[in-house]
Structures are given as structure tokens and as C-alpha cells.
Design a protein around this motif. Structure first.
Motif, mmCIF file in Angstrom:
data_model
loop_
_atom_site.group_PDB
_atom_site.id
_atom_site.type_symbol
_atom_site.label_atom_id
_atom_site.label_comp_id
_atom_site.label_asym_id
_atom_site.label_seq_id
_atom_site.Cartn_x
_atom_site.Cartn_y
_atom_site.Cartn_z
ATOM 1 N N ALA A 171 94.697 63.801 90.966
ATOM 2 C CA ALA A 171 94.639 65.223 90.668
ATOM 3 C C ALA A 171 93.433 65.861 91.354
ATOM 4 C CB ALA A 171 94.541 65.429 89.153
ATOM 5 N N ASP A 186 85.549 63.993 86.526
ATOM 6 C CA ASP A 186 85.867 65.243 87.193
ATOM 7 C C ASP A 186 84.647 65.671 88.003
ATOM 8 O OD1 ASP A 186 86.068 68.188 87.593
ATOM 9 O OD2 ASP A 186 87.904 67.965 86.426
ATOM 10 N N TRP A 470 103.995 76.123 84.577
ATOM 11 C CA TRP A 470 103.079 75.377 85.447
ATOM 12 C C TRP A 470 103.285 75.796 86.899
ATOM 13 C CZ3 TRP A 470 103.016 72.266 89.653
ATOM 14 C CH2 TRP A 470 101.881 71.501 89.871
ATOM 15 N N ARG A 474 100.443 78.103 89.090
ATOM 16 C CA ARG A 474 99.810 77.538 90.295
ATOM 17 C C ARG A 474 100.054 78.434 91.495
ATOM 18 N NH1 ARG A 474 98.483 75.626 86.516
ATOM 19 N NH2 ARG A 474 97.531 73.612 86.095
ATOM 20 N N TRP A 537 101.957 65.703 80.066
ATOM 21 C CA TRP A 537 101.093 65.911 81.232
ATOM 22 C C TRP A 537 101.087 67.382 81.634
ATOM 23 C CZ3 TRP A 537 101.041 68.047 85.974
ATOM 24 C CH2 TRP A 537 99.940 67.753 86.774
ATOM 25 N N ASP A 541 97.911 69.764 81.601
ATOM 26 C CA ASP A 541 97.423 70.351 82.850
ATOM 27 C C ASP A 541 97.337 71.865 82.748
ATOM 28 O OD1 ASP A 541 96.584 69.254 85.486
ATOM 29 O OD2 ASP A 541 97.984 70.765 86.224
ATOM 30 N N GLY A 544 94.079 72.413 81.544
ATOM 31 C CA GLY A 544 92.987 71.843 82.329
ATOM 32 C C GLY A 544 92.488 70.508 81.811
ATOM 33 N N ARG A 545 93.353 69.728 81.126
ATOM 34 C CA ARG A 545 92.892 68.500 80.487
ATOM 35 C C ARG A 545 93.725 67.280 80.863
ATOM 36 N NH1 ARG A 545 93.270 69.314 74.458
ATOM 37 N NH2 ARG A 545 92.215 67.297 74.452
ATOM 38 N N SER A 546 94.550 67.370 81.881
ATOM 39 C CA SER A 546 95.459 66.261 82.190
ATOM 40 C C SER A 546 94.726 65.017 82.684
ATOM 41 C CB SER A 546 96.482 66.693 83.248
ATOM 42 O OG SER A 546 95.841 67.091 84.447
ATOM 43 N N ASP A 547 93.511 65.183 83.226
ATOM 44 C CA ASP A 547 92.767 64.002 83.703
ATOM 45 C C ASP A 547 92.473 63.032 82.561
ATOM 46 O OD1 ASP A 547 90.960 66.197 82.873
ATOM 47 O OD2 ASP A 547 89.400 64.718 83.233
ATOM 48 N N ARG A 552 99.772 60.551 86.002
ATOM 49 C CA ARG A 552 100.300 61.750 86.653
ATOM 50 C C ARG A 552 101.722 61.446 87.115
ATOM 51 N NH1 ARG A 552 97.558 66.059 88.961
ATOM 52 N NH2 ARG A 552 98.612 67.228 90.622
#
Length: 567
Positions: A171, A186, A470, A474, A537, A541, A544-547, A552
């Protein structure tokens, strides 16, 4: 070296960033001649440098301004870069590789955008090559002695530690290292972010969920293996989709094939299920579906198998052995006629699903042609006809296709929009029309209590809202963060859905599809598990927290385009 002596060509080969400022007129002229000697399709920007000692034998080379290929680099295939990109000494770039702007490739690093087949019927050196390609975003630093394998996408602003082996997508903003490479933190954090298993994340429900799912996934897959084939849930009949869902789940959480078979055995079974004449995959123990007058089918499991089997093979490093004949031979005129006949008024979901299948078959056909097919993957003008028709038929008030009804509200339209755009605009990396209006329509639908009231949500309906939000956020820029279009409402919806989804996990069994009789129903199984993992996921995302999840999607629900080139 004497400080007053002009740098030699050998010096520039190893320090190419000095060339634009320090080269003599003679050296500038020699470099232009060097660039003209590169064969194939070529476009080289201003102030670029290609070392004399670099082995550049490309079919296509496009270098953005101020980009360099340094000493002893080995470059073949198709390389496209943005501005300010550097391939440092002894780097290797092969196959189809696309770099954004400001990318640094460390010394002795290899980007391998191709692969060999591994079928057991012939020696490796006689196997055909496949190429999914490698895509690297803007502002990326890939350290020395890194290997990036075919099919990987590295997001903007990533940093890859020296010696890493990158086998999965990363990501944006990820700092990754290791073999296989894993996200560490991150890059936007001012200090090192603790890893997902550190105490700082111990109280994070997303981290706890991901740890639980990863620890239990092997048992869940084993529970759905009847000794010969995969079933969606114990007691159900084996299906092609269940096998594909198992592959997707194992790849997502384990980065490997399901343990019931080797990766080669999984690929052999799925490849063997394809009919060599039509290119379709029927359901187990069922006959091939009959083709319509234009050569392609209109409904049934084989339509979805174009997606599920194709992407399962892709995750296994394989591909369909045969093109999908009905899509390859359909003319632009026939395609437009079919599009006009689809049930937009009362069956927009089915219409969108048909386009998803047709466009995905075109994607696989184009890949088949890329690696040695004897004819084009689709008829000339067919893909242009598809996107032209869609762009001119989208409702400017909703950005969608089809009409709502008093009986179902926007359900058919929104669910059809997800399927349609997944296979067309999203898969081919093209912008959707009227994204703000889409957000408006989707959020309006998400307030419909018939589908999003207490205990009403199923995986299909939530996915078909999450993905359009999503995709459009984007495209509009800024994601769902502050300043994004209707970002506060999107975040509120995503937070609520995420809070409701995580507790639905059943230990040792996974996720059910959802309440009621829609789809497989409430019993936990492979389809529900695969879909909800992807939904979680997407929701994370959007926030802003998918990491935090450490995974993925790379298959049917992958967020990135599957085909880098526009049609």
C-alpha cells in the motif's frame, strides 16, 4: 582523479546524476548517439542518461525527463518511467515494468516483470513465459539487492529495505523489509510505528481480528475440504467457486496456496477445468452452457468463473490455457447490440454482471495474446465500443446505469454498478464518469433500511457500496480524509459497517454471507469469508487504517487495476 580533470564516461556511468551539469559538448553528443542506438519503440526525455556499459535491449523504452540507467544495468522487455527515475549500477529490470516519478532503484536490485510456466509436462527451459507486469508508484525508494516479482504493485511513497523479496502488493506509504517483504510501518509517522503484533496495537480491534483470522485460516480451509474438492461449507456440494475462494483466502492471509494441494496441483486442476474450445469453465458435473447467437453466454455459474478461476490462477502464478472464444470473436457491432439488450430497466445487477464477465474475459484474452497468442485477444474496436457505450449511457444525475424501482429502490442499480465498474473501468484503470453523483447515489442507497437496517446487511450489498465509494473517492482525490467529497458521511458509514462486521467472525469457521436466504445464507463458509475479508480491507482503507490488517486483496477484489494499459 585530478579535481580539474573532466569526468570520464566511466565516471558518469556510475554517477549519472552529474552528467547534465558536468558533461562536455562532446560527451553530450556521444550520449545522444548512445540513446539513438537503443532499438525498439523508444522515447527518451530531456537530460536523461543511459550508461555505455548498460545492457539495454528493450522492445519499448520510455524514460521521463532527468532519468538514468547506470553502469552495468540489464534492461529488457518494456520499461516506462516518469521523471527523475534512477536505475542504479547492476540493477535488472525485465518484462513489463512501469515506474512513476521520483523512483530510485538500488544497486543489484531486480524487478522481474515476467515468469516461467511450471507445468510438469516439459522442462522449465521449454516452458512459456507469462507477464503480469510490475507497477511502482511515485516517490518510491527500493533499496539494494531487492527482488520484486511479477504481478506486484508498489504504491506511492513506499520504501523497501535492502535485501527484501517483494511478493505481494504494498500500500502507499509503506515501509517494508524482509523475505518475503512485510509492512513495518507507515512512512508518514515521525517515529517508527510498532509492528502489528507489538503492544501498541494489542488493543486495536483491526489488528486483533487480522491476527485471529491468520491463525485460524488453515483450519477453516481444512474444514471446507471434503478429501477431494472444496465445498463452501461442510455438507454442501463441491463447487468451482469454493476452490477459487480457498485460493483467494489463503493468498490473502498466508501469502501461499491452500495446504491441501501444492500450488502446481491447484493450478493444474483449475486450468484443466477450462473447456479448450469455448474457454469457459462449467460447474462441476454440469454441461457446458449453450452460447447465445453472438457466441457468448448470458447467465449461469460459468459467467462468474471467468472472474473467480482467472484470478485464482493469477494468484497461483498461472493463467487460463485457452482464450474465451465467444469474447475473442465478438465484433464491436455484436457487442453494442448485446449491451442494448441487457435488462437495464428491471435487472441492472444482471446487466452489470454480464459486462463484468465479458470485460474480464477480454482482459484474460489480451494477456493470452500478449504471451504468444496467434490472434488478437478481442476484435478490433470491441473494447473501444464497450467504453464508448458506457460513457455515453451513464445517467449524469447518478453516474450509473439502469433505473431504481419502488419495489427494490436502488439495489439493482448500485449492485450492478459495482459489478460493471469492477470489470471495466476499475480493472482497466480508467476513470468512471460523474464520480460525485455516484457518491451521492450510493450514500442514498446505504440509508435504505431494507438492506442496511439492523442485521440486514449481507456481503454482496455492503461490498457493492464500499467499493464504489472507495473507487470514486480515490478518483476525486484526497480519499475519505478531511476535504474529500462528502468525506464525513463516508467515514461515518465505513466506521459503522466495520464495527458491525468484525464481530461476525466465528472462530474456526470464518464469516457467513449474511442473514436471510440471499447467497449462501448465514452459515459460515468460504464465499462469505472471502468477501468479508475484502470488504473489511475496503472499509479500513476508507478510514486510512488498512495497513493495520497486514493484508491487501490481490484477486477478484483487488483495489489496483489489473491491466496497466488502457484499451
Amino acid at each position: 582523479m585530478d579535481s580539474e580533470q573532466q569526468p570520464s564516461a566511466r565516471h558518469f556511468d556510475h554517477c549519472p546524476w552529474l552528467f547534465a551539469d558536468e558533461a562536455t559538448e562532446e560527451q553530450l553528443t556521444a550520449q545522444l548517439k548512445r540513446q539513438e542506438m537503443i532499438g525498439g519503440d523508444r522515447g527518451i526525455g530531456e537530460r536523461c542518461y543511459v550508461a555505455d556499459s548498460a545492457a539495454v535491449f528493450t522492445d519499448r523504452l520510455w524514460l521521463g525527463d532527468d532519468s538514468y540507467i547506470a553502469a552495468h544495468a540489464y534492461v529488457t522487455g518494456e520499461l516506462t518511467t516518469g521523471a527523475d527515475c534512477t536505475l542504479n549500477p547492476f540493477s535488472v529490470v525485465r518484462g513489463t515494468v512501469t515506474l512513476g516519478s521520483g523512483v530510485r532503484i538500488g544497486a543489484h536490485t531486480s524487478l522481474l516483470g515476467f515468469n516461467h510456466g511450471m507445468a510438469p509436462d516439459r522442462p522449465v527451459f521449454q516452458q512459456p513465459h507469462t507477464s503480469r507486469g510490475i507497477t511502482v508508484g511515485d516517490d518510491v525508494w527500493i533499496g539494494s539487492h531487492v527482488v520484486v516479482v511479477d504481478g506486484v504493485t508498489i504504491g506511492d511513497h513506499c520504501v523497501i529495505g535492502a535485501g527484501a523479496v517483494v511478493t505481494r502488493d504494498l500500500a502507499p506509504w509503506t515501509v517494508a523489509a524482509g523475505n518475503p517483504a512485510r509492512p513495518l510501518r507507515d512512512r508518514r509517522d515521525s517515529a517508527a510505528r510498532p509492528s502489528r503484533t507489538d503492544h501498541a496495537h494489542a488493543g486495536d480491534p483491526l489488528a486483533r481480528f487480522a491476527d485471529t483470522a491468520r491463525a485460524q485460516v488453515a483450519d477453516i480451509l481444512g474444514r471446507c475440504w471434503d478429501g477431494e474438492r472444496y465445498v463452501d461449507r461442510p455438507g454442501a456440494a463441491p463447487t468451482v467457486r469454493a476452490h477459487c475462494d480457498a485460493v483467494e483466502i489463503a493468498d490473502l492471509l498466508l501469502g501461499a496456496a491452500p495446504g491441501q494441494l501444492t500450488a502446481e496441483e491447484h493450478a493444474e486442476r483449475l486450468r484443466g477445468a477450462q473447456d479448450p474450445y469455448t474457454g469457459l469453465v462449467p460447474e462441476f458435473d454440469e454441461p457446458l452452457p449453450a452460447a447465445d447467437e453472438d457466441g457468448f453466454i448470458g447467465e449461469g455459474p460459468a459467467l462468474y468463473h471467468v472472474l473467480s478461476v482467472g484470478y485464482a490462477l493469477d494468484l497461483l502464478g498461472a493463467s487460463f490455457p485457452h482464450p474465451v472464444r465467444g469474447v475473442r470473436e465478438m465484433s464491436a457491432r455484436q457487442l453494442v447490440a448485446r449491451l442494448e439488450e441487457l435488462p437495464w430497466r428491471d435487472g441492472a445487477w444482471g446487466a452489470g454482471a454480464w459486462i463484468d464477465s465479458w470485460a474480464t474475459a477480454a482482459h484474460w484474452n489480451l494477456r493470452h495474446a500478449d504471451v504468444g497468442g496467434d490472434r488478437p485477444g478481442v476484435e478490433p474496436g470491441a473494447l473501444e465500443a464497450l467504453f464508448g457505450w458506457l460513457l455515453t449511457r451513464a445517467d449524469p444525475w447518478t453516474g450509473m446505469w439502469g433505473s431504481p424501482s419502488p419495489e427494490a429502490g436502488r439495489l439493482q442499480v448500485v449492485n450492478g454498478y459495482y459489478r460493471l465498474t469492477r470489470g471495466s473501468f476499475a480493472q482497466f484503470g480508467l476513470p468512471v464518469p460523474h464520480p460525485e453523483r455516484v457518491v451521492d447515489a450510493v450514500l442514498d442507497h446505504a440509508r435504505d433500511a431494507r438492506y442496511f437496517g439492523a442485521r440486514q446487511e449481507n456481503a454482496c450489498n455492503v461490498l457493492d457500496v464500499a467499493h464504489p465509494l472507495w473507487l470514486c473517492t480515490r478518483q476525486l482525490g484526497g480519499g475519505a480524509g478531511a476535504g474529500g467529497y462528502r468525506s464525513a458521511e463516508i467515514r461515518t458509514w465505513a466506521e459503522g459497517q466495520l464495527a458491525a462486521a468484525l464481530p461476525r467472525w466465528q472462530d474456526g469457521r470464518g464469516f457467513g454471507f449474511g442473514p436471510g436466504s440471499a447467497g449462501p445464507g448465514p452459515e459460515p463458509g468460504l464465499q462469505g469469508t472471502e468477501m468479508w475479508l475484502a470488504i473489511i480491507w475496503l472499509l479500513a482503507d476508507l478510514l486510512g487504517r488498512s495497513d493495520t490488517l497486514g493484508y491487501r486483496p490481490r484477486g477478484v477484489h483487488r483495489p489496483e487495476p489489473a491491466r496497466a494499459r488502457t484499451p
